[in-house]
Design a protein around this motif. Structure first.
Motif: not given
Length: 135
Positions: A57-69
């Motif tokens: 599955x795709x990278x989740x929105x919360x995970x992307x947000x975490x990667x970009x703080x």
């Protein structure tokens, strides 16, 4: 065998930093400088888009947000920035032709690689009696 998501993520970050001329720290900063907003939008959109077909599955929105703080809602807003640029409508306040050009370059350079195992066969080394053997 699909590419690991972290490999896709790292390639997107590398290409975005190179094409937009920003650092990883700047991507994570709170700055609202247009170039940084656009670079973050590119990263967020590509991380989601380039992993949609991933077996897990795709990278989740919360995970992307975490990667970009950033918050996951920032990631959702970033996708709207890119959609406005792709349509060429100029609806987005961050739209400009240069952003559209840069986004396309990063997207092309960051595409997930085809199924490497299907093309090249198993690339994992074989272990024989504790030693690694070449195929």
């Amino acid at each position: 065998m699909a590419e690991p998501k972290y490999v896709i993520r790292d390639r997107i970050l590398k290409n975005t930093k190179e094409i937009f001329g920003v650092t990883r720290e700047e991507l994570k900063s709170d700055s609202k400088v247009k170039t940084l907003v656009q670079a973050r939008a590119a990263v967020a959109t590509l991380l989601r888009g380039h992993t949609k077909a991933h077996p897990f599955g795709p990278i989740s929105y919360p995970s992307i947000g975490k990667a970009l703080q950033k918050d996951h809602t920032t990631v959702l807003s970033a996708e709207q920035v890119v959609r406005g640029a792709q349509k060429g409508t100029g609806v987005s306040k961050n739209y400009d032709p240069e952003f559209r050009r840069r986004f396309k370059i990063v997207a092309r350079r960051s595409r997930p690689l085809p199924d490497v195992e299907r093309i090249y066969g198993n690339l994992e080394p074989e272990h024989v009696d504790g030693e690694v053997q070449a195929h």
